[in-house]
Design a protein around this motif. Structure first.
Motif, short mmCIF file in Angstrom:
data_model
loop_
_atom_site.label_atom_id
_atom_site.label_comp_id
_atom_site.label_asym_id
_atom_site.label_seq_id
_atom_site.Cartn_x
_atom_site.Cartn_y
_atom_site.Cartn_z
N LEU A 197 0.83 -1.20 0.00
CA LEU A 197 0.00 0.00 0.00
C LEU A 197 0.87 1.25 0.00
O LEU A 197 1.97 1.27 0.55
CB LEU A 197 -0.92 0.01 1.22
N ALA A 198 0.33 2.31 -0.60
CA ALA A 198 1.04 3.59 -0.64
C ALA A 198 0.02 4.70 -0.85
O ALA A 198 -1.08 4.46 -1.35
CB ALA A 198 2.07 3.60 -1.77
N ASP A 199 0.38 5.91 -0.46
CA ASP A 199 -0.49 7.06 -0.68
C ASP A 199 0.32 8.34 -0.48
O ASP A 199 1.44 8.30 0.05
CB ASP A 199 -1.69 7.03 0.28
N THR A 200 -0.26 9.44 -0.90
CA THR A 200 0.32 10.75 -0.69
C THR A 200 -0.63 11.55 0.19
O THR A 200 -1.82 11.68 -0.13
CB THR A 200 0.56 11.47 -2.02
N ASP A 201 -0.13 12.07 1.31
CA ASP A 201 -0.99 12.70 2.30
C ASP A 201 -0.44 14.05 2.77
O ASP A 201 0.73 14.36 2.59
CB ASP A 201 -1.17 11.78 3.51
N LEU A 202 -1.34 14.80 3.40
CA LEU A 202 -1.01 16.10 3.98
C LEU A 202 -0.04 15.92 5.14
O LEU A 202 -0.18 14.98 5.93
CB LEU A 202 -2.30 16.77 4.46
N CYS A 203 0.93 16.85 5.27
CA CYS A 203 1.91 16.71 6.35
C CYS A 203 2.45 18.07 6.78
O CYS A 203 2.22 19.09 6.13
CB CYS A 203 3.05 15.78 5.94
N HIS A 204 3.20 18.05 7.90
CA HIS A 204 3.79 19.25 8.48
C HIS A 204 5.18 18.90 9.00
O HIS A 204 5.39 17.82 9.56
CB HIS A 204 2.95 19.77 9.66
N TYR A 205 6.13 19.83 8.84
CA TYR A 205 7.50 19.62 9.29
C TYR A 205 7.92 20.77 10.21
O TYR A 205 7.75 21.94 9.87
CB TYR A 205 8.48 19.61 8.12
N PHE A 206 8.52 20.42 11.35
CA PHE A 206 9.05 21.43 12.27
C PHE A 206 10.49 21.05 12.63
O PHE A 206 10.82 19.87 12.78
CB PHE A 206 8.23 21.49 13.56
N LYS A 207 11.33 22.06 12.80
CA LYS A 207 12.71 21.82 13.22
C LYS A 207 12.84 22.09 14.71
O LYS A 207 12.54 23.19 15.18
CB LYS A 207 13.68 22.72 12.44
N LEU A 208 13.31 21.08 15.47
CA LEU A 208 13.52 21.24 16.91
C LEU A 208 14.95 21.63 17.21
O LEU A 208 15.21 22.55 17.99
CB LEU A 208 13.17 19.94 17.63
N ARG A 209 15.89 20.91 16.63
CA ARG A 209 17.31 21.18 16.75
C ARG A 209 17.96 20.75 15.44
O ARG A 209 17.28 20.23 14.55
CB ARG A 209 17.94 20.38 17.91
N ASP A 210 19.27 20.91 15.33
CA ASP A 210 19.95 20.41 14.14
C ASP A 210 19.73 18.91 14.02
O ASP A 210 19.96 18.15 14.97
CB ASP A 210 21.46 20.71 14.22
#
Length: 266
Positions: A191-204
């Motif tokens: 199975l595979a799909d393309t979905d909504l997402c969010h990215y945040f940087k905490l540290r390096d």
């Protein structure tokens, strides 16, 4: 394989992930202590965590008590996760920088989940019916900034996640709002799909990655440490597709960055 017949519920997914999982042990650094947040909008939140046998309990500002999972992927960074009032709440706190981010995820009612994708697209709605609210915060008494910045640093990366000896996935981080997942091995194999997402940087090399699936309403929250090749987090959904009790199960993986390319959209 008949792809149309192989979508499974979040409850079944949790059972598949449970055996020999690469999850972190619970962290008791907050047991018997209070955690206080100041939000960017000026409001505040505080709770204390108790240890009841082997289970940690969080005492919330509204008087509710519920089970909570607390882990630490790296020194000074904590993941706090629980369910209350028909929603899943996750908190990421960096005790070194004093920054924190709280997210609240909700699943759709059956009526909303039953609206076909074409109708949602025609109405200008997101295809996923899973909602999530992010609240920037700082830890009371420390730090000067609120929350964590969104980041483009993961875009173009191809990463393999090994959740257990039987469950292996790959992620392709396409652009600022979408990623593709593919199950290489396990209960969702093929199975595979393309979905909504969010990215945040905490540290390096340390990120928070959040996704909202549309076929089977699902919220995923993962802390990703690319330097150590390790993750920790959870998956939230209904045990039986859109009905029944909540399934909010822990996940953790060993990760490997396979390659990286320059994304077309940055």
């Amino acid at each position: 394989m008949s792809a149309a017949a192989n979508w499974i519920s979040v409850g079944d997914l949790g059972q598949g992930f449970a055996t020999d999982s690469n999850t972190l042990p619970p962290c008791h650094d907050f047991s018997g202590k209070s955690l206080e947040l100041l939000f960017e909008d000026g409001s505040s939140w505080n709770a204390n965590i108790d240890l009841d046998g082997n289970q940690q309990i969080i005492n919330l500002p509204n008087g509710l008590r519920t089970n909570v999972r607390v882990t630490s992927l790296c020194e000074g960074v904590y993941f706090v996760d629980y369910i209350t009032d028909n929603q899943a709440v996750s908190l990421v706190a960096d005790m070194v920088s004093g920054r924190a981010l709280q997210l609240q995820g909700k699943l759709p009612a059956r009526e909303e989940a039953s609206v076909v994708l074409q109708e949602r697209a025609a109405a200008g709605l997101a295809l996923t019916t899973v909602s999530v609210v992010f609240r920037n915060a700082r830890i009371d008494g420390g730090g000067h900034g609120f929350g964590f910045p969104r980041t483009k640093e993961l875009l173009g990366k191809h990463v393999r996640y090994r959740y257990s000896p039987t469950e292996v996935y790959e992620h392709l981080y396409l652009n600022e709002t979408f990623y593709t997942w593919h199950c290489l091995k396990g209960v969702e194999a093929g199975l595979a799909d393309t979905d909504l997402c969010h990215y945040f940087k905490l540290r390096d090399n340390l990120y928070l990655f959040v996704w909202q699936e549309k076929v089977v309403p699902t919220l995923g929250v993962v802390l990703l440490d690319l330097a150590r090749g390790k993750t920790d987090g959870k998956i939230f959904g209904k045990a039986d597709f859109v009905d029944g009790e909540f399934s909010n199960f822990k996940i953790g993986a060993f990760v490997e960055a396979i390659n990286s390319s320059q994304p077309l959209m940055t």
